[in-house]
Design an enzyme around this catalytic site. Sequence first.
Site, PDB file in Angstrom:
ATOM      1  N   ARG A  97       3.400  10.192  -3.671  1.00 15.44           N
ATOM      2  CA  ARG A  97       2.430   9.827  -4.728  1.00 15.44           C
ATOM      3  C   ARG A  97       1.549  11.021  -5.108  1.00 15.44           C
ATOM      4  NH1 ARG A  97       5.540   6.102  -4.286  1.00 15.44           N
ATOM      5  NH2 ARG A  97       5.062   3.869  -4.459  1.00 15.44           N
TER       6      ARG A  97
ATOM      7  N   SER B 263       0.327  -1.126  -6.492  1.00 20.31           N
ATOM      8  CA  SER B 263      -0.413  -0.845  -5.251  1.00 20.31           C
ATOM      9  C   SER B 263      -1.711  -0.138  -5.605  1.00 20.31           C
ATOM     10  CB  SER B 263       0.394   0.086  -4.342  1.00 20.31           C
ATOM     11  OG  SER B 263       1.639  -0.465  -4.034  1.00 20.31           O
TER      12      SER B 263
ATOM     13  N   GLU C 163      -4.477   4.896  -4.858  1.00 20.42           N
ATOM     14  CA  GLU C 163      -3.342   5.499  -5.560  1.00 20.42           C
ATOM     15  C   GLU C 163      -3.662   5.529  -7.053  1.00 20.42           C
ATOM     16  OE1 GLU C 163       0.855   3.782  -5.304  1.00 20.42           O
ATOM     17  OE2 GLU C 163       0.458   3.748  -7.458  1.00 20.42           O
TER      18      GLU C 163
HETATM   19  P1  FAD Z   1      -0.977   5.835 -17.067  1.00 22.97           P
HETATM   20  O1  FAD Z   1      -1.558   4.736 -16.256  1.00 22.97           O
HETATM   21  O2  FAD Z   1      -1.157   5.787 -18.524  1.00 22.97           O
HETATM   22  O3  FAD Z   1      -1.502   7.217 -16.523  1.00 22.97           O
HETATM   23  C1  FAD Z   1      -1.477   7.518 -15.151  1.00 22.97           C
HETATM   24  C2  FAD Z   1      -2.018   8.937 -14.940  1.00 22.97           C
HETATM   25  O4  FAD Z   1      -1.160   9.887 -15.566  1.00 22.97           O
HETATM   26  C3  FAD Z   1      -3.389   9.161 -15.597  1.00 22.97           C
HETATM   27  O5  FAD Z   1      -4.086  10.102 -14.819  1.00 22.97           O
HETATM   28  C4  FAD Z   1      -3.039   9.757 -16.955  1.00 22.97           C
HETATM   29  O6  FAD Z   1      -4.100  10.548 -17.486  1.00 22.97           O
HETATM   30  C5  FAD Z   1      -1.834  10.601 -16.609  1.00 22.97           C
HETATM   31  N1  FAD Z   1      -0.849  10.727 -17.698  1.00 22.97           N
HETATM   32  C6  FAD Z   1      -0.176   9.737 -18.318  1.00 22.97           C
HETATM   33  N2  FAD Z   1       0.698  10.252 -19.204  1.00 22.97           N
HETATM   34  C7  FAD Z   1       0.563  11.593 -19.142  1.00 22.97           C
HETATM   35  C8  FAD Z   1       1.189  12.687 -19.815  1.00 22.97           C
HETATM   36  N3  FAD Z   1       2.140  12.516 -20.741  1.00 22.97           N
HETATM   37  N4  FAD Z   1       0.789  13.943 -19.508  1.00 22.97           N
HETATM   38  C9  FAD Z   1      -0.177  14.162 -18.589  1.00 22.97           C
HETATM   39  N5  FAD Z   1      -0.792  13.163 -17.915  1.00 22.97           N
HETATM   40  C10 FAD Z   1      -0.423  11.909 -18.195  1.00 22.97           C
HETATM   41  N6  FAD Z   1       4.244   3.300  -9.119  1.00 22.97           N
HETATM   42  C11 FAD Z   1       5.162   3.759  -8.249  1.00 22.97           C
HETATM   43  O7  FAD Z   1       5.210   4.968  -7.972  1.00 22.97           O
HETATM   44  N7  FAD Z   1       6.051   2.921  -7.646  1.00 22.97           N
HETATM   45  C12 FAD Z   1       6.073   1.589  -7.887  1.00 22.97           C
HETATM   46  O8  FAD Z   1       6.893   0.876  -7.332  1.00 22.97           O
HETATM   47  C13 FAD Z   1       5.115   1.068  -8.799  1.00 22.97           C
HETATM   48  N8  FAD Z   1       5.072  -0.255  -9.068  1.00 22.97           N
HETATM   49  C14 FAD Z   1       4.149  -0.763  -9.922  1.00 22.97           C
HETATM   50  C15 FAD Z   1       4.156  -2.131 -10.186  1.00 22.97           C
HETATM   51  C16 FAD Z   1       3.232  -2.674 -11.071  1.00 22.97           C
HETATM   52  C17 FAD Z   1       3.252  -4.151 -11.342  1.00 22.97           C
HETATM   53  C18 FAD Z   1       2.316  -1.819 -11.746  1.00 22.97           C
HETATM   54  C19 FAD Z   1       1.352  -2.386 -12.740  1.00 22.97           C
HETATM   55  C20 FAD Z   1       2.300  -0.454 -11.489  1.00 22.97           C
HETATM   56  C21 FAD Z   1       3.219   0.093 -10.569  1.00 22.97           C
HETATM   57  N9  FAD Z   1       3.259   1.473 -10.272  1.00 22.97           N
HETATM   58  C22 FAD Z   1       4.199   1.970  -9.408  1.00 22.97           C
HETATM   59  C23 FAD Z   1       2.266   2.397 -10.866  1.00 22.97           C
HETATM   60  C24 FAD Z   1       2.658   2.898 -12.277  1.00 22.97           C
HETATM   61  O9  FAD Z   1       3.623   2.082 -12.867  1.00 22.97           O
HETATM   62  C25 FAD Z   1       3.169   4.324 -12.258  1.00 22.97           C
HETATM   63  O10 FAD Z   1       2.229   5.196 -11.682  1.00 22.97           O
HETATM   64  C26 FAD Z   1       3.505   4.851 -13.658  1.00 22.97           C
HETATM   65  O11 FAD Z   1       4.148   6.096 -13.589  1.00 22.97           O
HETATM   66  C27 FAD Z   1       2.275   4.978 -14.549  1.00 22.97           C
HETATM   67  O12 FAD Z   1       2.727   5.254 -15.855  1.00 22.97           O
HETATM   68  P2  FAD Z   1       1.797   5.062 -17.108  1.00 22.97           P
HETATM   69  O13 FAD Z   1       2.503   5.629 -18.292  1.00 22.97           O
HETATM   70  O14 FAD Z   1       1.375   3.656 -17.223  1.00 22.97           O
HETATM   71  O15 FAD Z   1       0.576   5.984 -16.707  1.00 22.97           O
HETATM   72  N1  EPU Z   2       2.934  -6.156   4.057  1.00 23.93           N
HETATM   73  C1  EPU Z   2       2.163  -7.120   4.658  1.00 23.93           C
HETATM   74  N2  EPU Z   2       1.287  -7.823   3.884  1.00 23.93           N
HETATM   75  C2  EPU Z   2       1.176  -7.597   2.547  1.00 23.93           C
HETATM   76  C3  EPU Z   2       1.951  -6.607   1.943  1.00 23.93           C
HETATM   77  C4  EPU Z   2       2.836  -5.893   2.737  1.00 23.93           C
HETATM   78  O1  EPU Z   2       2.247  -7.363   5.856  1.00 23.93           O
HETATM   79  O2  EPU Z   2       0.380  -8.304   1.915  1.00 23.93           O
HETATM   80  C5  EPU Z   2       3.918  -5.448   4.884  1.00 23.93           C
HETATM   81  C6  EPU Z   2       5.336  -5.922   4.530  1.00 23.93           C
HETATM   82  O3  EPU Z   2       5.685  -7.040   5.259  1.00 23.93           O
HETATM   83  C7  EPU Z   2       6.173  -4.729   4.873  1.00 23.93           C
HETATM   84  C8  EPU Z   2       5.249  -3.548   4.608  1.00 23.93           C
HETATM   85  O4  EPU Z   2       3.925  -4.063   4.565  1.00 23.93           O
HETATM   86  O5  EPU Z   2       6.495  -4.750   6.234  1.00 23.93           O
HETATM   87  C9  EPU Z   2       5.568  -2.810   3.319  1.00 23.93           C
HETATM   88  O6  EPU Z   2       5.492  -3.705   2.223  1.00 23.93           O
HETATM   89  P1  EPU Z   2       6.350  -3.485   0.892  1.00 23.93           P
HETATM   90  O7  EPU Z   2       7.784  -3.285   1.216  1.00 23.93           O
HETATM   91  O8  EPU Z   2       5.988  -4.562  -0.060  1.00 23.93           O
HETATM   92  O9  EPU Z   2       5.880  -2.093   0.334  1.00 23.93           O
HETATM   93  P2  EPU Z   2       4.456  -1.419   0.178  1.00 23.93           P
HETATM   94  O10 EPU Z   2       4.330  -0.347   1.199  1.00 23.93           O
HETATM   95  O11 EPU Z   2       3.378  -2.446   0.134  1.00 23.93           O
HETATM   96  C10 EPU Z   2       5.355   0.444  -1.370  1.00 23.93           C
HETATM   97  C11 EPU Z   2       4.888   1.135  -2.620  1.00 23.93           C
HETATM   98  C12 EPU Z   2       5.273   0.326  -3.838  1.00 23.93           C
HETATM   99  C13 EPU Z   2       6.795   0.216  -3.874  1.00 23.93           C
HETATM  100  C14 EPU Z   2       7.263  -0.480  -2.592  1.00 23.93           C
HETATM  101  C15 EPU Z   2       8.779  -0.517  -2.496  1.00 23.93           C
HETATM  102  C16 EPU Z   2       2.950   2.451  -2.040  1.00 23.93           C
HETATM  103  C17 EPU Z   2       1.463   2.565  -2.092  1.00 23.93           C
HETATM  104  N3  EPU Z   2       3.458   1.327  -2.563  1.00 23.93           N
HETATM  105  O12 EPU Z   2       4.624  -0.765  -1.276  1.00 23.93           O
HETATM  106  O13 EPU Z   2       4.846   1.024  -4.993  1.00 23.93           O
HETATM  107  O14 EPU Z   2       7.228  -0.503  -5.007  1.00 23.93           O
HETATM  108  O15 EPU Z   2       6.767   0.236  -1.441  1.00 23.93           O
HETATM  109  O16 EPU Z   2       9.267   0.738  -2.199  1.00 23.93           O
HETATM  110  O17 EPU Z   2       3.623   3.345  -1.533  1.00 23.93           O
HETATM  111  C18 EPU Z   2       3.010   1.294  -6.469  1.00 23.93           C
HETATM  112  O18 EPU Z   2       2.995   2.475  -6.101  1.00 23.93           O
HETATM  113  O19 EPU Z   2       2.220   0.842  -7.327  1.00 23.93           O
HETATM  114  C19 EPU Z   2       3.978   0.404  -5.874  1.00 23.93           C
HETATM  115  C20 EPU Z   2       4.057  -0.895  -6.185  1.00 23.93           C
END
Ligand code: FAD
Ligand code: EPU
Length: 338
Positions: free
Chosen positions: A164, A238, A334
């Site tokens: 991240r 997250s 994050e």
């Molecule tokens: P924004 O929220 O618009 O911006 C994020 C940051 O990047 C800000 O600092 C912004 O200024 C900067 N930025 C945006 N675009 C540019 C650009 N073109 N040039 C320079 N800076 C820029 N993230 C994960 O890594 N893994 C996951 O599994 C994951 N799951 C998610 C699930 C949900 C339901 C949600 C809501 C979010 C999740 N995220 C996850 C977080 C998010 O989706 C990612 O970080 C994504 O890349 C953000 O993209 P965005 O375009 O919405 O960025």
């Molecule tokens: N867990 C709990 N309680 C909870 C949530 C999770 O006990 O309420 C435990 C789960 O049981 C599991 C462990 O925590 O043993 C990990 O949970 P999970 O697999 O859901 O993944 P996470 O670590 O919570 C991360 C990323 C996610 C990504 C998933 C899948 C980060 C901060 N988050 O979540 O990314 O989608 O793994 O790879 O690294 C995001 O960055 O926004 C995001 C959603």
Amino acid sequence: MNIQQNVSLKSLNTFGIEAKAKEFVEIKSKEELVVLCTNFNLKDRNVLVLGGGSNMLLTQDVDGMVIKVSLKGISVIAENDDHLWVKAMAGEVWHDLVMWSVRNGYGGLENLSLIPGCVGASPMQNIGAYGVEIKHTFDSLEAIELDGGTIKTFSHAECKFGYRESVFKQEAKGKYIILSVTFKLSKQPNFNTTYGAIQQTLQKNGVVEPSVKAISDAVIEIRSSKLPNPKVLGNAGSFFKNPEIPNVQFASLKQQFPDIVGYPASEGYTKVAAGWMIEQCGWKGKVVGHVGSHKDQALVLVNYGGATGKEIWQLAMDIQQSVHEKFGVTITPEVNVI
Ligand code: FAD
Ligand code: EPU
């Protein structure tokens, strides 16, 4: 170029927080961005670059210029027998790029299906899920310097990707707008099905030979069952990162809390599941005013409607404090807090 004043950002961030931008401009071409960066003295303004707003918490109005990056296009720029280099413009929706690769059978992005947001933000925090991060397929990116409009190519090494993390959250923070990202995809993919839930879902779906499509379908199924849809319930995924702590500290916590969840991280460190610790502190499913920690995923903070960014931030700080009190571990956001 249409620069608007006093624009609401509520529909432009997935937390659904009301905040105003003093100035707002949506950019659809590289040429417009060059004009903006050369003629508007952005260095002296408070600038917020916006993609899909899915990793951002707005705790106040933006007393400056919000630049929404909407450059579009996906093109193949090179290929050989094994690989294909695809360049996606920053404003492309991330999941659309993944679906493009899945439709064409190219491997590398399938585990990253359904992550919200745009391509331009993907290198910012080296997005990752289910054992894969973009650093595994990233080739290079093009960015424009806010101060002066010089266009620069960043190599993989120059992006300094971590968990991240990237150079754009550290020393290059606030200095560049990412224009496009080039990925190196595989024509003969090696699938990553190490994440337990993927294996189980493939098995349940009767998949014997994994494919790009089967893995993408499995990831979409897992994510849809676990993570709240921001269109229904405001959230930014997250809220905190999973903290990495020294192995000795983890071993001592394991004695006290035998069920604590951790995975090997960089040498000598263990990555601890923040969601588990937050749940143990009693936050999971708890509602405080308009906000709360989600009932199925404690790491996801949600806006139940009408919340301010400050309310979410207060909840985050309270959670951070109780995790520290119980486990002696500091969890850090994050999400980009504005
Ligand atoms: P924004 O929220 O618009 O911006 C994020 C940051 O990047 C800000 O600092 C912004 O200024 C900067 N930025 C945006 N675009 C540019 C650009 N073109 N040039 C320079 N800076 C820029 N993230 C994960 O890594 N893994 C996951 O599994 C994951 N799951 C998610 C699930 C949900 C339901 C949600 C809501 C979010 C999740 N995220 C996850 C977080 C998010 O989706 C990612 O970080 C994504 O890349 C953000 O993209 P965005 O375009 O919405 O960025
Ligand atoms: N867990 C709990 N309680 C909870 C949530 C999770 O006990 O309420 C435990 C789960 O049981 C599991 C462990 O925590 O043993 C990990 O949970 P999970 O697999 O859901 O993944 P996470 O670590 O919570 C991360 C990323 C996610 C990504 C998933 C899948 C980060 C901060 N988050 O979540 O990314 O989608 O793994 O790879 O690294 C995001 O960055 O926004 C995001 C959603």
